[in-house]
Design a protein around this motif. Structure first.
Motif, mmCIF file in Angstrom:
data_model
loop_
_atom_site.group_PDB
_atom_site.id
_atom_site.type_symbol
_atom_site.label_atom_id
_atom_site.label_comp_id
_atom_site.label_asym_id
_atom_site.label_seq_id
_atom_site.Cartn_x
_atom_site.Cartn_y
_atom_site.Cartn_z
ATOM 1 N N ALA A 82 0.896 -1.359 -0.213
ATOM 2 C CA ALA A 82 0.157 0.062 0.080
ATOM 3 C C ALA A 82 0.869 1.248 -0.043
ATOM 4 O O ALA A 82 0.582 2.399 -0.709
ATOM 5 C CB ALA A 82 -0.917 -0.003 1.343
ATOM 6 N N TRP A 120 -5.183 6.210 -1.414
ATOM 7 C CA TRP A 120 -4.095 5.331 -1.010
ATOM 8 C C TRP A 120 -3.782 5.675 0.450
ATOM 9 O O TRP A 120 -2.893 5.020 1.214
ATOM 10 C CB TRP A 120 -3.057 5.101 -1.949
ATOM 11 N N GLU A 123 -5.955 4.029 2.658
ATOM 12 C CA GLU A 123 -5.642 2.280 2.521
ATOM 13 C C GLU A 123 -4.408 1.832 3.357
ATOM 14 O O GLU A 123 -4.343 0.967 4.082
ATOM 15 C CB GLU A 123 -5.398 1.949 1.197
ATOM 16 N N LYS A 127 -4.241 -0.367 6.490
ATOM 17 C CA LYS A 127 -3.134 -1.402 6.560
ATOM 18 C C LYS A 127 -2.564 -1.531 7.706
ATOM 19 O O LYS A 127 -2.034 -2.628 8.345
ATOM 20 C CB LYS A 127 -2.309 -1.462 5.296
#
Length: 169
Positions: A82, A120, A123, A127
């Motif tokens: 990621a 992102w 994201e 994560k």
């Protein structure tokens, strides 16, 4: 005529004898703790003796950490992937910002780049949260005593599948 009964006679002896007393009691301490694991797995070790004193923070049980280590490794890889994609998205925004200002590319392309970068970033945060959760799960394969006191008999045996509803001691 009736005869008198035979009677045994024993001499008196002075000696110490044990004194026995009975008391009403209970097997509860001032503070009691039911030990249950926070993760499910196979019990590898019991690290205390039943009925003996344990210290606060002492390791009581160990659950097989291998599946949790694998999940942690996977979470680390997902964070790295990621972060790499986020880096590319940031590069796209940096590259396309001056181009959009010069009308060399459509403004919509820059808008898409910015939205992709934001996506992102989120994201990567998700994560990293999953990575922290995987780290916690791995740590929880070691069950420690929350208090000092006398440990009861373990109800879980080495090799048992234990989980969050298993009262281990």
């Amino acid at each position: 005529t009736a005869r008198p009964s035979d009677v045994d006679v024993i001499g008196v002896v002075q000696q110490d004898v044990p004194v026995y007393q009975e008391w009403v009691a209970q097997l509860n301490g001032a503070v009691n703790a039911e030990i249950t694991p926070k993760v499910q797995g196979y019990l590898l070790r019991q690290n205390y003796q039943n009925g003996y004193f344990v210290k606060k923070g002492q390791l009581l049980f160990e659950i097989d950490p291998r599946p949790f280590q694998a999940a942690l490794d996977q979470a680390k890889a997902e964070v790295a992937a990621a972060e790499a994609t986020l880096s590319k998205a940031q590069g796209d925004v940096e590259r396309d910002t001056p181009l959009a200002a010069q009308n060399a590319i459509p403004k919509k392309q820059l808008d898409n780049d910015i939205a992709n970068q934001a996506s992102w970033k989120a994201e990567v945060q998700a994560k990293r949260a999953a990575l922290r959760n995987a780290q916690l799960n791995l740590e929880w394969t070691k069950v420690h005593s929350p208090i000092a006191g006398i440990a009861g008999a373990s109800t879980a045996q080495v090799g048992d599948l234990v989980g969050t509803s298993t009262k281990m001691t």
